[in-house]
Write a protein that holds these residues in place. Structure first.
Motif, mmCIF file in Angstrom:
data_model
loop_
_atom_site.group_PDB
_atom_site.id
_atom_site.type_symbol
_atom_site.label_atom_id
_atom_site.label_comp_id
_atom_site.label_asym_id
_atom_site.label_seq_id
_atom_site.Cartn_x
_atom_site.Cartn_y
_atom_site.Cartn_z
ATOM 1 N N ASP A 32 -15.236 -1.536 5.326
ATOM 2 C CA ASP A 32 -16.552 -1.273 4.723
ATOM 3 C C ASP A 32 -17.240 -2.540 4.231
ATOM 4 N N GLN A 53 -7.345 1.112 -0.689
ATOM 5 C CA GLN A 53 -8.288 1.515 0.348
ATOM 6 C C GLN A 53 -7.541 1.517 1.676
ATOM 7 N N GLU A 54 -7.891 2.432 2.554
ATOM 8 C CA GLU A 54 -7.220 2.497 3.853
ATOM 9 C C GLU A 54 -7.733 1.372 4.761
ATOM 10 N N GLN A 55 -7.245 0.172 4.461
ATOM 11 C CA GLN A 55 -7.745 -1.006 5.163
ATOM 12 C C GLN A 55 -7.364 -1.028 6.640
ATOM 13 N N CYS A 110 -15.771 -5.255 3.121
ATOM 14 C CA CYS A 110 -14.929 -6.046 2.220
ATOM 15 C C CYS A 110 -14.017 -6.979 3.016
ATOM 16 N N HIS A 135 0.828 -1.209 0.000
ATOM 17 C CA HIS A 135 0.000 0.000 0.000
ATOM 18 C C HIS A 135 0.865 1.263 0.000
ATOM 19 N N ASP A 152 -4.754 7.293 -1.554
ATOM 20 C CA ASP A 152 -5.645 6.575 -0.642
ATOM 21 C C ASP A 152 -7.084 6.594 -1.159
ATOM 22 N N ASN A 153 -7.736 5.445 -1.068
ATOM 23 C CA ASN A 153 -9.165 5.309 -1.360
ATOM 24 C C ASN A 153 -9.535 5.769 -2.767
ATOM 25 N N ALA A 179 -11.138 -6.103 -0.642
ATOM 26 C CA ALA A 179 -10.903 -4.660 -0.543
ATOM 27 C C ALA A 179 -9.815 -4.256 -1.528
ATOM 28 N N THR A 182 -10.115 3.840 -5.106
ATOM 29 C CA THR A 182 -11.298 2.986 -5.241
ATOM 30 C C THR A 182 -11.547 2.376 -3.873
ATOM 31 N N THR A 183 -12.809 2.130 -3.576
ATOM 32 C CA THR A 183 -13.160 1.578 -2.266
ATOM 33 C C THR A 183 -13.973 0.301 -2.452
ATOM 34 N N CYS A 184 -14.388 -0.261 -1.348
ATOM 35 C CA CYS A 184 -15.073 -1.555 -1.344
ATOM 36 C C CYS A 184 -16.238 -1.569 -2.328
#
Length: 282
Positions: A266, A259-261, A268, A233, A243-244, A255, A246-248
């Motif tokens: 969210d 994405q800021e896992q 995912c 990441h 960051d983010n 995820a 694309t998101t879930c």
């Protein structure tokens, strides 16, 4: 009274005395026999009672021991399973950081080059320098893990990127393992809670490197996978990703890597490698 009468009376008295003595002797012997019999019978009765009591006491004790053994076995089983899982994760973490021989390093790099060439994208090689800041332990172990992670065939080589540690100090970026309290020394925008990228410094927070995050672990991840995710990441930022971006995409799906896992999933599933939609270099 004549001589004859006196002799007869004496004989009668002597016979009476003998009968009396004999009677007393028989009575005495009978009394001793009865007493002896009673004495012999009394211990036997007590012993029998003790044996009966002892037997009665043993039976529930045996059952209790069996019950306790059963309870102990039931309690131990999940602990053993947890212990096995922890040992597997510890083994994976250790394998990531293990010393790299020349042959293994060459094999990893060759596989990364093959993956990059087969990606259909331009192949770009990056050289990085390993650094540490603060009290974080071995730089070599961190560097070994980074080399393995960055050149994994499931990671950025699928986007045409391959990575090698610089031997002459010429670096496309610095990969830094930093003590959490030192994170803000790179930039006020960096947090002591998470990792960060500032210009050509890709900074991994040592607290996260050694502990992951609650959200990640609660979602089914483990420390070995978290280390892979955080390296990919943060280096992804150096490759041009944000960051983010694309998101879930939906409950139960993987995820996106960017994405800021560490903070949120969210719905995912945890994921440590770039999705197909993220396979580009800026």
């Amino acid at each position: 009274m004549g001589q004859r009468e006196r002799l007869e009376a004496f004989r009668i008295r002597r016979a009476a005395v003998l009968v009396l003595v004999l009677f007393l002797l028989i009575a005495s012997m009978t009394s001793c026999s009865v007493h002896a019999l009673l004495v012999r019978m009394t211990p036997n009765t007590q012993t029998t009672a003790q044996a009966t009591h002892s037997t009665s006491a043993k039976k529930p004790a045996k059952k209790t021991a069996k019950t306790n053994q059963h309870k102990t076995a039931k309690k131990t089983k999940p602990e053993t399973k947890q212990s096995q899982e922890e040992q597997a994760v510890a083994k994976a973490v250790s394998a990531q950081s293990a010393a790299l021989g020349d042959d293994e390093k060459t094999a990893i790099l060759n596989k990364a080059q093959e993956t990059a060439q087969n990606s259909g994208k331009p192949v770009t090689q990056y050289h990085y320098c390993i650094a540490t800041k603060g009290n974080v332990g071995s730089a070599d172990e961190f560097g070994n893990a980074a080399f393995r992670i960055l050149n994994d065939e499931h990671g950025w080589p699928r986007a045409g990127a391959i990575f090698d540690q610089s031997t002459d100090g010429n670096c496309d970026f610095n990969l830094v393992l930093s003590q959490a309290s030192e994170m803000t020394s790179f930039s006020p925008s960096c947090s002591v809670e998470y990792s960060c990228r500032v210009d050509n410094n890709v900074i991994v927070n040592d607290d996260r490197w050694n502990g992951g995050t609650q959200q990640w672990l609660a979602a089914g991840g483990n420390l070995a996978r978290y280390r892979t995710m955080v390296i990919n990441h943060e280096v992804g930022h150096r490759l041009g990703h944000i960051d983010n971006e694309t998101t879930c995409a939906g409950e139960g799906q993987l995820a996106p890597l960017m994405q800021e896992q560490s903070m949120h999933l969210d719905g995912c599933k945890v994921n440590e490698y770039p999705l197909d939609s993220e396979l580009w270099i800026g």
